[in-house]
Design a protein around this motif. Structure first.
Motif, PDB file in Angstrom:
ATOM      1  N   GLY A 262      33.979  30.476  -9.134  1.00 10.36           N
ATOM      2  CA  GLY A 262      34.806  30.458  -7.934  1.00 10.36           C
ATOM      3  C   GLY A 262      34.097  30.749  -6.643  1.00 10.36           C
ATOM      4  N   SER A 263      32.791  31.114  -6.690  1.00  7.62           N
ATOM      5  CA  SER A 263      32.117  31.465  -5.446  1.00  7.62           C
ATOM      6  C   SER A 263      30.720  30.895  -5.288  1.00  7.62           C
ATOM      7  CB  SER A 263      32.043  33.000  -5.311  1.00  7.62           C
ATOM      8  OG  SER A 263      31.297  33.568  -6.374  1.00  7.62           O
ATOM      9  N   CYS A 264      30.196  30.206  -6.308  1.00 11.88           N
ATOM     10  CA  CYS A 264      28.846  29.645  -6.183  1.00 11.88           C
ATOM     11  C   CYS A 264      28.802  28.624  -5.041  1.00 11.88           C
ATOM     12  CB  CYS A 264      28.406  28.997  -7.493  1.00 11.88           C
ATOM     13  SG  CYS A 264      29.367  27.550  -7.983  1.00 11.88           S
ATOM     14  N   PRO A 265      27.711  28.562  -4.296  1.00 15.55           N
ATOM     15  CA  PRO A 265      27.627  27.630  -3.172  1.00 15.55           C
ATOM     16  C   PRO A 265      27.384  26.177  -3.580  1.00 15.55           C
ATOM     17  CG  PRO A 265      25.599  28.880  -3.338  1.00 15.55           C
ATOM     18  CD  PRO A 265      26.541  29.461  -4.353  1.00 15.55           C
ATOM     19  N   ARG A 266      27.064  25.974  -4.858  1.00 16.25           N
ATOM     20  CA  ARG A 266      26.780  24.599  -5.290  1.00 16.25           C
ATOM     21  C   ARG A 266      26.873  24.470  -6.809  1.00 16.25           C
ATOM     22  NH1 ARG A 266      22.194  27.264  -4.167  1.00 16.25           N
ATOM     23  NH2 ARG A 266      22.516  26.826  -1.963  1.00 16.25           N
ATOM     24  N   PHE A 267      27.080  23.232  -7.254  1.00 13.71           N
ATOM     25  CA  PHE A 267      26.936  22.880  -8.670  1.00 13.71           C
ATOM     26  C   PHE A 267      25.767  21.907  -8.783  1.00 13.71           C
ATOM     27  CE2 PHE A 267      31.525  23.946  -8.678  1.00 13.71           C
ATOM     28  CZ  PHE A 267      31.544  24.864  -9.717  1.00 13.71           C
ATOM     29  N   LEU A 268      24.858  22.187  -9.697  1.00 14.88           N
ATOM     30  CA  LEU A 268      23.807  21.245 -10.041  1.00 14.88           C
ATOM     31  C   LEU A 268      24.333  20.388 -11.185  1.00 14.88           C
ATOM     32  CD1 LEU A 268      20.814  23.778 -10.180  1.00 14.88           C
ATOM     33  CD2 LEU A 268      21.703  22.539  -8.181  1.00 14.88           C
ATOM     34  N   VAL A 269      24.166  19.092 -11.086  1.00 16.79           N
ATOM     35  CA  VAL A 269      24.712  18.188 -12.098  1.00 16.79           C
ATOM     36  C   VAL A 269      23.565  17.480 -12.821  1.00 16.79           C
ATOM     37  CG1 VAL A 269      26.196  16.203 -12.527  1.00 16.79           C
ATOM     38  CG2 VAL A 269      26.835  17.874 -10.783  1.00 16.79           C
ATOM     39  N   TYR A 270      23.564  17.625 -14.143  1.00 14.55           N
ATOM     40  CA  TYR A 270      22.501  17.069 -14.983  1.00 14.55           C
ATOM     41  C   TYR A 270      23.073  16.053 -15.965  1.00 14.55           C
ATOM     42  CZ  TYR A 270      19.762  21.189 -13.572  1.00 14.55           C
ATOM     43  OH  TYR A 270      19.103  22.165 -12.862  1.00 14.55           O
ATOM     44  N   GLN A 271      22.246  15.096 -16.309  1.00 14.61           N
ATOM     45  CA  GLN A 271      22.508  14.214 -17.433  1.00 14.61           C
ATOM     46  C   GLN A 271      21.612  14.705 -18.567  1.00 14.61           C
ATOM     47  OE1 GLN A 271      24.855  12.102 -16.375  1.00 14.61           O
ATOM     48  NE2 GLN A 271      25.298  11.273 -18.397  1.00 14.61           N
ATOM     49  N   VAL A 272      22.208  15.052 -19.706  1.00 17.13           N
ATOM     50  CA  VAL A 272      21.454  15.648 -20.813  1.00 17.13           C
ATOM     51  C   VAL A 272      21.539  14.741 -22.031  1.00 17.13           C
ATOM     52  CG1 VAL A 272      21.207  17.655 -22.318  1.00 17.13           C
ATOM     53  CG2 VAL A 272      21.963  17.966 -19.945  1.00 17.13           C
TER      54      VAL A 272
ATOM     55  N   VAL B  65      23.298  17.319  -6.558  1.00 17.42           N
ATOM     56  CA  VAL B  65      23.531  18.690  -6.108  1.00 17.42           C
ATOM     57  C   VAL B  65      24.787  18.647  -5.252  1.00 17.42           C
ATOM     58  CG1 VAL B  65      22.653  20.627  -4.762  1.00 17.42           C
ATOM     59  CG2 VAL B  65      21.066  19.266  -6.150  1.00 17.42           C
ATOM     60  N   ARG B  66      25.843  19.331  -5.690  1.00 16.20           N
ATOM     61  CA  ARG B  66      27.151  19.235  -5.024  1.00 16.20           C
ATOM     62  C   ARG B  66      27.534  20.548  -4.355  1.00 16.20           C
ATOM     63  NH1 ARG B  66      30.301  15.830  -9.833  1.00 16.20           N
ATOM     64  NH2 ARG B  66      28.762  14.122  -9.865  1.00 16.20           N
ATOM     65  N   PRO B  67      27.446  20.632  -3.025  1.00 19.07           N
ATOM     66  CA  PRO B  67      27.879  21.841  -2.318  1.00 19.07           C
ATOM     67  C   PRO B  67      29.376  22.056  -2.509  1.00 19.07           C
ATOM     68  CG  PRO B  67      26.587  20.378  -0.898  1.00 19.07           C
ATOM     69  CD  PRO B  67      26.925  19.600  -2.120  1.00 19.07           C
TER      70      PRO B  67
END
Length: 235
Positions: free
Chosen positions: A122-132, A142-144
């Motif tokens: 609920g408070s992180c400044p971003r989500f890193l998105v990976y294809q695994v 990288v999604r702010p």
């Protein structure tokens, strides 16, 4: 602007710190900081604040969630210090087109700093998105999360932000937020110890061929632990 109470730069730092901590009221936080440090509030005074100071200021304030997670507190203090160096150290996404990695999973990582699993949902400044996939782990976006700040329900907006992912790794997440992620078919995985994203994703990668039940359900395959029962049923 410097109105004798707070400098423009100090006001910006406080606003960023409040945004870092889920549901913290900016005005209430500024008032507490002013009471603690004395007026005027300046960048020099903010640079002396510690995590312990911030926890003390937040405790008992009705407009502030009393149990802000440690990772968010640390990030908020860095914002108060004016430490924005993390932005310069963010990883760069690699090119990706749909279908590049057949059979892969899309995984979001709640991140406060660099390429780490160290964020609260609920408070992180971003989500890193990976294809695994079985042979590759690729950072594709990288999604702010600031774009969710004005949403009526920020946790639902954050879930929608990563709604194309099957899994989200977080250092911490509350029950209501987890339910909202699951509602958009994103499975939360807690990693309280934090650490590098790559290490967490390598562990995931290692079980793709023999997935545990929760992962098998996401992949739409039979869990390794259930395969022998299926074999016996076919005999």
């Amino acid at each position: 602007m410097n109105n004798g109470i707070i400098t423009k730069s100090a006001a910006l730092r406080i606003a960023l710190a409040a945004r870092t901590m889920d549901d913290v009221d900016v005005a209430a936080l500024a008032t507490r900081i002013g009471d603690h440090l004395g007026l005027p509030i300046t960048e020099e005074k903010l640079a002396k604040l510690t995590v312990a100071d911030l926890k003390l200021m937040l405790s008992g304030e009705e407009t502030v969630e009393p149990d802000v997670d440690p990772a968010s507190l640390k990030l908020a203090v860095r914002q108060l210090w004016g430490d924005a160096g993390d932005v310069e150290n963010l990883p760069k996404p690699q090119p990706y087109r749909e279908g590049d990695m057949p059979g892969s999973l899309r995984v979001a990582v709640a991140s406060n700093t660099e390429e780490n699993v160290d964020g609260h949902f609920g408070s992180c400044p971003r989500f890193l998105v990976y294809q695994v996939g079985r042979g590759e782990i690729r950072l594709i976006d990288v999604r702010p999360t600031f774009i969710t700040d004005e949403a009526e329900d920020k946790n639902s907006a954050r879930a929608e932000l990563i709604g194309d992912c099957q899994i989200v790794y977080v250092q911490s997440i509350g029950g209501p937020a987890a339910a909202k992620a699951v509602r958009v078919n994103v499975h939360p995985v807690k990693t309280p110890e934090g650490g590098k994203s790559e290490i967490a994703l390598q562990r995931l990668q290692a079980v793709l061929d023999a997935p545990p039940p929760w992962l098998a359900k996401i992949l739409g395959v039979q869990a390794k632990s259930l395969s022998r029962f299926a074999a016996e049923a076919d005999q």
